[in-house]
Design a protein around this motif. Structure first.
Motif, PDB file in Angstrom:
ATOM      1  N   GLY A 157      -9.925  46.938  49.258  1.00 10.73           N
ATOM      2  CA  GLY A 157      -9.394  46.623  50.580  1.00 10.73           C
ATOM      3  C   GLY A 157      -9.913  45.339  51.207  1.00 10.73           C
ATOM      4  O   GLY A 157      -9.653  45.085  52.380  1.00 10.73           O
ATOM      5  N   MET A 158     -10.643  44.514  50.460  1.00  7.94           N
ATOM      6  CA  MET A 158     -11.101  43.270  51.076  1.00  7.94           C
ATOM      7  C   MET A 158     -10.055  42.176  50.884  1.00  7.94           C
ATOM      8  O   MET A 158      -9.210  42.230  50.008  1.00  7.94           O
ATOM      9  CB  MET A 158     -12.436  42.816  50.467  1.00  7.94           C
ATOM     10  N   ASP A 159     -10.186  41.181  51.736  1.00  6.20           N
ATOM     11  CA  ASP A 159      -9.325  40.029  51.696  1.00  6.20           C
ATOM     12  C   ASP A 159     -10.046  39.027  50.791  1.00  6.20           C
ATOM     13  O   ASP A 159     -11.093  38.515  51.169  1.00  6.20           O
ATOM     14  CB  ASP A 159      -9.281  39.534  53.141  1.00  6.20           C
ATOM     15  N   VAL A 160      -9.519  38.772  49.586  1.00  6.88           N
ATOM     16  CA  VAL A 160     -10.338  38.057  48.603  1.00  6.88           C
ATOM     17  C   VAL A 160      -9.777  36.674  48.260  1.00  6.88           C
ATOM     18  O   VAL A 160      -8.569  36.513  48.081  1.00  6.88           O
ATOM     19  CB  VAL A 160     -10.448  38.868  47.288  1.00  6.88           C
ATOM     20  N   THR A 161     -10.659  35.692  48.196  1.00  9.69           N
ATOM     21  CA  THR A 161     -10.296  34.355  47.731  1.00  9.69           C
ATOM     22  C   THR A 161     -11.160  34.010  46.526  1.00  9.69           C
ATOM     23  O   THR A 161     -12.375  34.207  46.566  1.00  9.69           O
ATOM     24  CB  THR A 161     -10.554  33.300  48.822  1.00  9.69           C
ATOM     25  N   VAL A 162     -10.537  33.497  45.467  1.00 11.79           N
ATOM     26  CA  VAL A 162     -11.291  33.042  44.300  1.00 11.79           C
ATOM     27  C   VAL A 162     -11.322  31.516  44.306  1.00 11.79           C
ATOM     28  O   VAL A 162     -10.275  30.882  44.456  1.00 11.79           O
ATOM     29  CB  VAL A 162     -10.632  33.516  42.990  1.00 11.79           C
ATOM     30  N   LEU A 163     -12.502  30.960  44.185  1.00  9.95           N
ATOM     31  CA  LEU A 163     -12.627  29.499  44.104  1.00  9.95           C
ATOM     32  C   LEU A 163     -12.907  29.117  42.667  1.00  9.95           C
ATOM     33  O   LEU A 163     -13.798  29.662  42.041  1.00  9.95           O
ATOM     34  CB  LEU A 163     -13.797  29.036  44.975  1.00  9.95           C
ATOM     35  N   HIS A 164     -12.126  28.174  42.168  1.00  2.00           N
ATOM     36  CA  HIS A 164     -12.340  27.768  40.783  1.00  2.00           C
ATOM     37  C   HIS A 164     -12.426  26.250  40.741  1.00  2.00           C
ATOM     38  O   HIS A 164     -11.593  25.555  41.323  1.00  2.00           O
ATOM     39  CB  HIS A 164     -11.188  28.280  39.919  1.00  2.00           C
ATOM     40  N   LEU A 165     -13.437  25.764  40.055  1.00  6.20           N
ATOM     41  CA  LEU A 165     -13.719  24.340  40.064  1.00  6.20           C
ATOM     42  C   LEU A 165     -12.649  23.510  39.339  1.00  6.20           C
ATOM     43  O   LEU A 165     -12.295  22.418  39.756  1.00  6.20           O
ATOM     44  CB  LEU A 165     -15.082  24.145  39.391  1.00  6.20           C
ATOM     45  N   MET A 166     -12.107  24.060  38.262  1.00 10.94           N
ATOM     46  CA  MET A 166     -11.172  23.297  37.434  1.00 10.94           C
ATOM     47  C   MET A 166      -9.747  23.429  37.988  1.00 10.94           C
ATOM     48  O   MET A 166      -9.479  24.266  38.823  1.00 10.94           O
ATOM     49  CB  MET A 166     -11.233  23.810  35.987  1.00 10.94           C
ATOM     50  N   PRO A 167      -8.811  22.593  37.472  1.00  8.72           N
ATOM     51  CA  PRO A 167      -7.440  22.632  37.999  1.00  8.72           C
ATOM     52  C   PRO A 167      -6.696  23.930  37.684  1.00  8.72           C
ATOM     53  O   PRO A 167      -5.802  24.320  38.419  1.00  8.72           O
ATOM     54  CB  PRO A 167      -6.753  21.453  37.313  1.00  8.72           C
ATOM     55  N   THR A 168      -7.018  24.597  36.565  1.00 11.27           N
ATOM     56  CA  THR A 168      -6.347  25.876  36.279  1.00 11.27           C
ATOM     57  C   THR A 168      -7.383  26.907  35.871  1.00 11.27           C
ATOM     58  O   THR A 168      -8.490  26.555  35.446  1.00 11.27           O
ATOM     59  CB  THR A 168      -5.314  25.762  35.130  1.00 11.27           C
ATOM     60  N   LEU A 169      -6.968  28.182  35.977  1.00 11.05           N
ATOM     61  CA  LEU A 169      -7.874  29.273  35.627  1.00 11.05           C
ATOM     62  C   LEU A 169      -8.096  29.322  34.117  1.00 11.05           C
ATOM     63  O   LEU A 169      -7.192  29.053  33.344  1.00 11.05           O
ATOM     64  CB  LEU A 169      -7.284  30.613  36.079  1.00 11.05           C
ATOM     65  N   MET A 170      -9.275  29.697  33.725  1.00 13.88           N
ATOM     66  CA  MET A 170      -9.628  29.887  32.323  1.00 13.88           C
ATOM     67  C   MET A 170      -9.136  28.734  31.458  1.00 13.88           C
ATOM     68  O   MET A 170      -8.481  28.936  30.430  1.00 13.88           O
ATOM     69  CB  MET A 170      -9.063  31.220  31.824  1.00 13.88           C
ATOM     70  N   GLU A 171      -9.462  27.525  31.911  1.00 13.44           N
ATOM     71  CA  GLU A 171      -8.927  26.327  31.280  1.00 13.44           C
ATOM     72  C   GLU A 171      -9.330  26.186  29.824  1.00 13.44           C
ATOM     73  O   GLU A 171      -8.649  25.529  29.044  1.00 13.44           O
ATOM     74  CB  GLU A 171      -9.350  25.093  32.082  1.00 13.44           C
ATOM     75  N   ARG A 172     -10.425  26.857  29.423  1.00 17.61           N
ATOM     76  CA  ARG A 172     -10.813  26.726  28.026  1.00 17.61           C
ATOM     77  C   ARG A 172      -9.824  27.460  27.115  1.00 17.61           C
ATOM     78  O   ARG A 172      -9.487  26.991  26.044  1.00 17.61           O
ATOM     79  CB  ARG A 172     -12.231  27.277  27.802  1.00 17.61           C
ATOM     80  N   GLN A 173      -9.366  28.604  27.585  1.00 21.76           N
ATOM     81  CA  GLN A 173      -8.472  29.396  26.745  1.00 21.76           C
ATOM     82  C   GLN A 173      -6.995  29.087  26.982  1.00 21.76           C
ATOM     83  O   GLN A 173      -6.193  29.158  26.064  1.00 21.76           O
ATOM     84  CB  GLN A 173      -8.685  30.895  27.002  1.00 21.76           C
ATOM     85  N   LEU A 174      -6.619  28.808  28.240  1.00 27.77           N
ATOM     86  CA  LEU A 174      -5.202  28.721  28.570  1.00 27.77           C
ATOM     87  C   LEU A 174      -4.797  27.278  28.862  1.00 27.77           C
ATOM     88  O   LEU A 174      -5.580  26.523  29.420  1.00 27.77           O
ATOM     89  CB  LEU A 174      -4.907  29.557  29.824  1.00 27.77           C
ATOM     90  N   ASP A 175      -3.558  26.919  28.504  1.00 27.98           N
ATOM     91  CA  ASP A 175      -3.096  25.607  28.935  1.00 27.98           C
ATOM     92  C   ASP A 175      -2.580  25.728  30.368  1.00 27.98           C
ATOM     93  O   ASP A 175      -2.602  26.817  30.960  1.00 27.98           O
ATOM     94  CB  ASP A 175      -2.041  25.049  27.969  1.00 27.98           C
ATOM     95  N   THR A 176      -2.088  24.628  30.919  1.00 27.86           N
ATOM     96  CA  THR A 176      -1.755  24.614  32.340  1.00 27.86           C
ATOM     97  C   THR A 176      -0.731  25.690  32.717  1.00 27.86           C
ATOM     98  O   THR A 176      -0.929  26.431  33.675  1.00 27.86           O
ATOM     99  CB  THR A 176      -1.195  23.232  32.722  1.00 27.86           C
TER     100      THR A 176
END
Ligand code: SRM
Ligand SMILES: Cc1cc2nc3c(=O)[nH]c(=O)nc-3n(C[C@H](O)[C@H](O)[C@H](O)COP(=O)(O)OP(=O)(O)OC[C@H]3O[C@@H](n4cnc5c(N)ncnc54)[C@H](O)[C@@H]3O)c2cc1C
Ligand code: SF4
Ligand code: FES
Lengths: 115, 823
Positions: B167-186
């Motif tokens: 029930g919390m209002d959640v924000t994720v901050l990620h330093l890189m331009p996309t999530l899991m940039e090592r595994q996934l492309d844009t």
């Protein structure tokens, strides 16, 4: 053997709780009146063709009822057994007017399978 | 001579090492463990389901206190070692406790990386590593408000999903331009972002945290209030969770003069620069690599155990690893190596409308990495190609479509699994190989994924190998294994009973229509199978709050009598502990006469059954029985039925305790409760056991020194003797244990699952750990039971006979019998 329809007021829709059934007693046996979650009303013979289970005591879900004795499922709309079983329960004409349930008495008064 | 083994750290890696060591060389060592955490060993991987509410802490304990006792291990909980003296071979903990070793095993794991920004030490800045962190997050979540998670990797996303489900209002901050940039492309990163956002979580990429802002100090210690980004954005936050990576804890070893680099340097036998000191887990560095997943750590554990046992072993090698994002509803799987390289090629399949994405990394005609998003069903097959180094040039064109399109019998996934050798590892987390699973399926008649999980632990942790385990089931059981036929509750849903129970709690579902909406029921209004189950789950989860839905109950529970083959009913009044009086018997006789009840019979449960009562007579029959002080015996209920007793010390020359009295007390305490399936008890006054307590759901055998509490017996469709749960000294304690046991069963049981089946599914150890060993938890369960009884101990007969509850059930809507038939 065609007969004129005889609409009989048997009670109010609200006399039947949603997703359940009540019976109408007649000389030739009981008729189960079912009310679905969306307030449609159906009338079926209250005897399961399998071993005579009182369908009015079953669980109503969607437009079906599950017999309380051995779990056969019947369509309230057609009276047909659903799933693998081949069987059929007699249905009766019924309509709702201004919240009242009108049952066609001609059909059950001439019914043969009830006893 | 027994040698002394001291272990520093009690995480997953040393837990596994000790298991293996005790198997190979029982009694070789006298073991002492120091653990900074104040608890036994648990499955850290499963903290996310605990955070989201899909599991409880008890579900994830690996070794309970009993395990340590059984192996004679001294476990120092909550004691952190701060020095190792290699000359005197002693370790010393912060509180001064010391221990001497012949061999030392260091398994200090790792610590979360704290982003070095101003404000990092404010109250409310948390990490995500152990149960204390989860508990801190849950405390915060109870207050509601906003949470910011720094780091959009697997850990950060799991934390975010859990907090959002709470029930919390959640924000994720990620330093890189996309999530899991090592595994996934844009594109794939964006798909993932959308799936996360669909769960109500905000995701900000390219987010560089500048400062964590605190409340203006006014005496109280400053608390986090917001996060300030480089670009000036300010995001309010009641808590901040740092999930920006981990660092091996190598400090202790370093200070002791053991060779360290990023981690504690070990050779391929897990031996450090000191030959008497081993190290395993996330704290080690091997060949320049450090590890953050369980599979390689378990392998290290096995190797260290062999070394400690004095057996020779093959050395540790670095292998491909697989992970799965454990966020319910988001399917993401990745395995192998994704680094870019000249000699590497990729095959990518995208289907944005269906949210599907697959990416394969190839090198020298071999698959070396795979990422799947949206549909991960073929993951096991691809991972096998990586592990085997299969040459894929022949099937390259259709490779990405998975085994179904790869053509040729040899590539059928089941055939591929069939071809694996018996010692091929299927479950990396728990180190379970194919042979073990296949043997267990055969020897223990396992028929479902849950069975395999319960008996072998395969697929019970991160779930990455679920596909492979299912293929093994298909392979072993052939057509009789139908994964879809076993799992879902019924045709209206794909969710299992367990899933639904968890989601009711996690999503706070409180009515059947809400539940069907939220969990995407496929039928309108459910069916006769799921509705009674859902009604029970809601009733037992929200006592006092949920309004029972009579229309979702089977007729017997709806009208509080048992339907008979001719549509009449049977009525069984309660006869507490099987004891009656002349007055009660007279009232029963009068009722039978007055209503012309054709059959009066003694039941197998020490009471009297009145059979053949007409439905419309029921309220009047009950009214007469009530007048004589009798209430419903619930002979129809998924709830407490009977408590059989023998005469005990009242009369019997062998009786050791007041078995009749205890039986009556138990029946008065438990009656009226709803349970997943019926519950029957018995209390016998001595081990001659005349009340047949050892085939009941719960049975008590009185002995001179107190009470043996047994449970999980059966004497119906299956016959099974009970198992001893514990021995207690007083009646009060017996009642508390039985109350807690009943409550645990009420909370965990699947609908229609008797106690003995529940016990087989969850295991004796977890039940004992909860209701016998963990006294505060026992008390909590007992009290939860007492609370719910406040709402259920109302005689349903009186409510119907006197207060006209459900009056419509007992009278026709219309009586047309006086109308002439038209023929
Ligand atoms: C009345 C009674 C038989 C008798 O005349 O003695 C009885 C009658 C029925 N039993 Fe029983 N059982 C009766 C004692 C037992 C016992 C013996 C006992 O309780 O000590 C057992 C074996 C012990 C056990 O439960 O493990 C027993 C094992 C079953 C089973 C198998 C349950 C199982 O999980 O294996 C069923 C089927 C079910 O519940 O699905 C069943 C189901 C039934 C049902 C409810 C069948 C039904 O669904 O309609 C019968 C209802 C008849 C009625 O209207 O009363 N009855 N039944 C007994 C009532 C006891 C009471 O006072 O409440
Ligand atoms: C939320 C979460 C989700 C995860 N999900 C997955 C997943 O899906 N798949 C996967 O493979 N892995 C996953 N992991 C990683 C996995 O849990 C770890 O790799 C594994 O638990 C590490 O085991 P370990 O024994 O090396 O260390 P740990 O389990 O960290 O244990 C170290 C223990 O040592 C104690 N300790 C440290 N220093 C001292 C000292 N000086 N004295 C005494 N005690 C000390 C610590 O308190 C701790 O209890 C996840 C981790 C987390 C936190
Ligand atoms: S054993 Fe039980 S269920 Fe079977 S016929 Fe007898 S009373 Fe009915
Ligand atoms: S009587 Fe209806 S299913 Fe048997």
């Amino acid at each position: 053997m065609t007969m004129d329809t005889v609409w009989l007021d048997v009670g109010a829709v609200d006399d039947i709780p949603s997703q359940s059934a009540r019976i109408v007693k007649t000389q030739k046996g009981c008729i189960a009146l079912f009310r679905t979650a969306d307030d449609k009303v159906f009338a079926l013979n209250d005897r399961c063709p399998h071993k005579g289970g009182p369908l009015s005591q079953g669980i109503v879900h969607g437009t079906s009822v599950t017999c309380p004795l051995h779990n056969m499922v019947f369509s309230l709309e057609t009276g047909d057994a659903l799933g693998p079983d081949e069987a059929r329960v007699a249905t009766f004409a019924v309509k709702v007017e201004n919240g009242r349930i009108m049952l066609d008495a001609s059909s059950f008064a001439s019914r043969k399978d009830a006893a | 001579m027994t040698e002394k083994l001291v272990v520093v750290g009690n995480g997953m890696a040393p837990g596994r090492a000790l298991e293996k060591l005790f198997e190979m060389a029982p009694g070789k060592y006298d073991v002492t463990i120091f653990n900074a955490e104040p608890r036994t060993n648990y499955d850290r991987i499963l903290l996310s389901p605990v955070l989201s509410g899909e599991k409880t802490y008890e579900d994830i304990v690996i070794h309970g206190d009993a395990w340590y006792q059984e192996h004679g291990v001294t476990l120092h909980k909550g004691r952190k070692v701060n020095a190792i003296d290699r000359l005197t071979k002693t370790v010393t903990a912060e509180d001064g406790t010391t221990a001497q070793y012949d061999k030392l095993l260091i398994a200090t794991g790792s610590v979360p990386f704290i982003v070095p920004v101003p404000g990092k030490d404010l109250a409310g800045v948390l990490t995500y590593r152990d149960l204390d962190d989860v508990e801190a997050m849950l405390v915060a979540a109870e207050q509601g408000g906003s949470a910011v998670v720094i780091g959009g990797g697997l850990l950060g996303l799991e934390a975010a999903a859990g907090l959002a489900m709470r029930g919390m209002d959640v924000t994720v901050l990620h330093l890189m331009p996309t999530l899991m940039e090592r595994q996934l492309d844009t594109t794939a990163g964006n798909l993932l972002k959308r799936a996360i956002e669909a769960r109500g979580i905000k995701v900000i990429t390219k987010a560089n945290t500048k400062e964590i802002l605190g409340t203006a100090p006014n005496g109280a210690p400053p608390r986090v209030r917001a996060i300030l980004l480089d670009d000036g954005t300010e995001i309010p936050a009641n808590i901040v969770v740092m999930a920006a990576g981990i660092r091996p804890s190598a400090g202790l070893a370093k200070e002791a003069g053991i060779e360290t680099n990023r981690g504690i340097v070990v050779n391929d036998r897990m031996v450090t620069s000191d030959p008497d000191i081993y190290a395993v887990g996330e704290c080690v560095e091997f060949d320049g690599n450090v590890y953050g997943l369980v599979a390689p750590l378990y392998e290290q554990a096995g190797i260290a155990a062999k070394g400690l046992a004095g057996e020779d072993t093959k050395g540790f090698v670095d292998k491909a690893l697989a992970t799965k994002l454990k966020v319910t509803g988001v399917d993401l799987y990745s395995a192998g190596d994704f680094a870019e390289g000249e000699d590497r090629e990729e095959i990518v399949l995208r289907d944005a409308t269906n949210g599907l994405y697959k990416r394969l990394i190839l090198q020298d005609n071999k698959v070396i990495g795979v990422v799947m998003f949206g549909d991960t069903s073929d993951s096991g097959w691809f991972f096998q190609l990586i592990k085997d180094g299969t040459d894929i040039s022949e099937m390259r064109d259709t490779l990405i479509f998975g085994p179904a399109y790869a053509g040729g019998a040899a590539l059928d996934p089941t055939a591929a699994v069939a071809a694996l050798p018996d010692d091929a590892e299927i479950c990396g987390c728990n180190g379970v190989c194919k042979g073990t699973i296949v043997n267990a399926i055969g020897a223990k008649n396992l028929t479902s994924l849950d069975d395999v999980r319960a008996h072998t632990k395969a697929s019970a942790s991160c779930g990455t190998c679920t596909g492979l385990v299912e293929q093994l089931l298909t392979l072993t059981l052939g057509d009789s294994y139908n994964p879809n036929a076993v799992k879902p509750m019924c045709g209206c849903t794909d969710l299992s009973h367990g899933d639904v129970r968890r989601l009711i709690v996690a999503k706070e579902l409180k009515t059947i229509p809400d539940l069907m909406q939220e969990l995407e029921w496929k039928s309108s209004g459910g069916c006769a199978k799921c509705r009674p189950a859902l009604n029970y789950y809601l009733l037992s989860t929200w006592p006092g709050e949920y309004v029972d839905d009579g229309q979702s109950r089977f007729i017997n529970e709806r009208v509080h009598a048992n339907i008979q083959k001719d549509g009449t009913y049977s009525v069984v009044p309660r006869m507490w502990g099987g004891v009656t009086t002349p007055d009660e018997l007279r009232a029963i006789a009068d009722v039978a006469d007055k209503f012309k009840i054709p059959t009066v019979k003694c039941t197998g449960g020490q009471r009297i059954d009145l059979l053949g009562v007409k439905k419309e007579d029921l309220p009047a029959v009950w009214s007469d029985l009530n007048a004589a002080g009798m209430v419903s015996g619930h002979a129809y209920a998924k709830g407490l039925r009977t408590v059989k007793t023998c005469v005990g010390t009242d009369w019997c020359r062998f009786g050791t305790q007041d078995s009749t009295g205890l039986g009556i007390k138990l029946e008065k305490f438990l009656w009226g409760s709803w349970t997943p399936a019926k519950v029957k008890l018995a209390v016998s006054g001595c081990p001659r056991n005349c009340a047949e307590a050892t085939c009941k759901d719960i049975g008590v055998i009185c002995v001179d020194s107190g009470y043996e509490i047994h449970f999980a017996g059966a004497a119906g469709l299956d016959i099974k003797g009970t198992e001893l749960l514990c021995h207690v000294k007083t009646e009060e304690e017996a009642i508390e244990v039985i109350g807690a046991l009943t409550q645990l069963y009420r909370e965990q049981g699947h609908y229609l699952e008797r106690i003995y089946k529940w016990r087989a599914r969850v295991g004796m150890e977890s039940i004992q750990a909860t209701v016998v060993e963990d006294l505060p938890r026992r008390k909590e369960l007992y009290e939860a039971f007492v609370y719910s009884q406040k709402f259920s101990q109302k005689d349903p007969w009186a409510e119907r006979a006197k207060d006209h509850v459900d009056a419509h059930e007992f009278a026709p809507i219309a009586d047309l019998t006086s109308m002439e038939a038209a023929e």
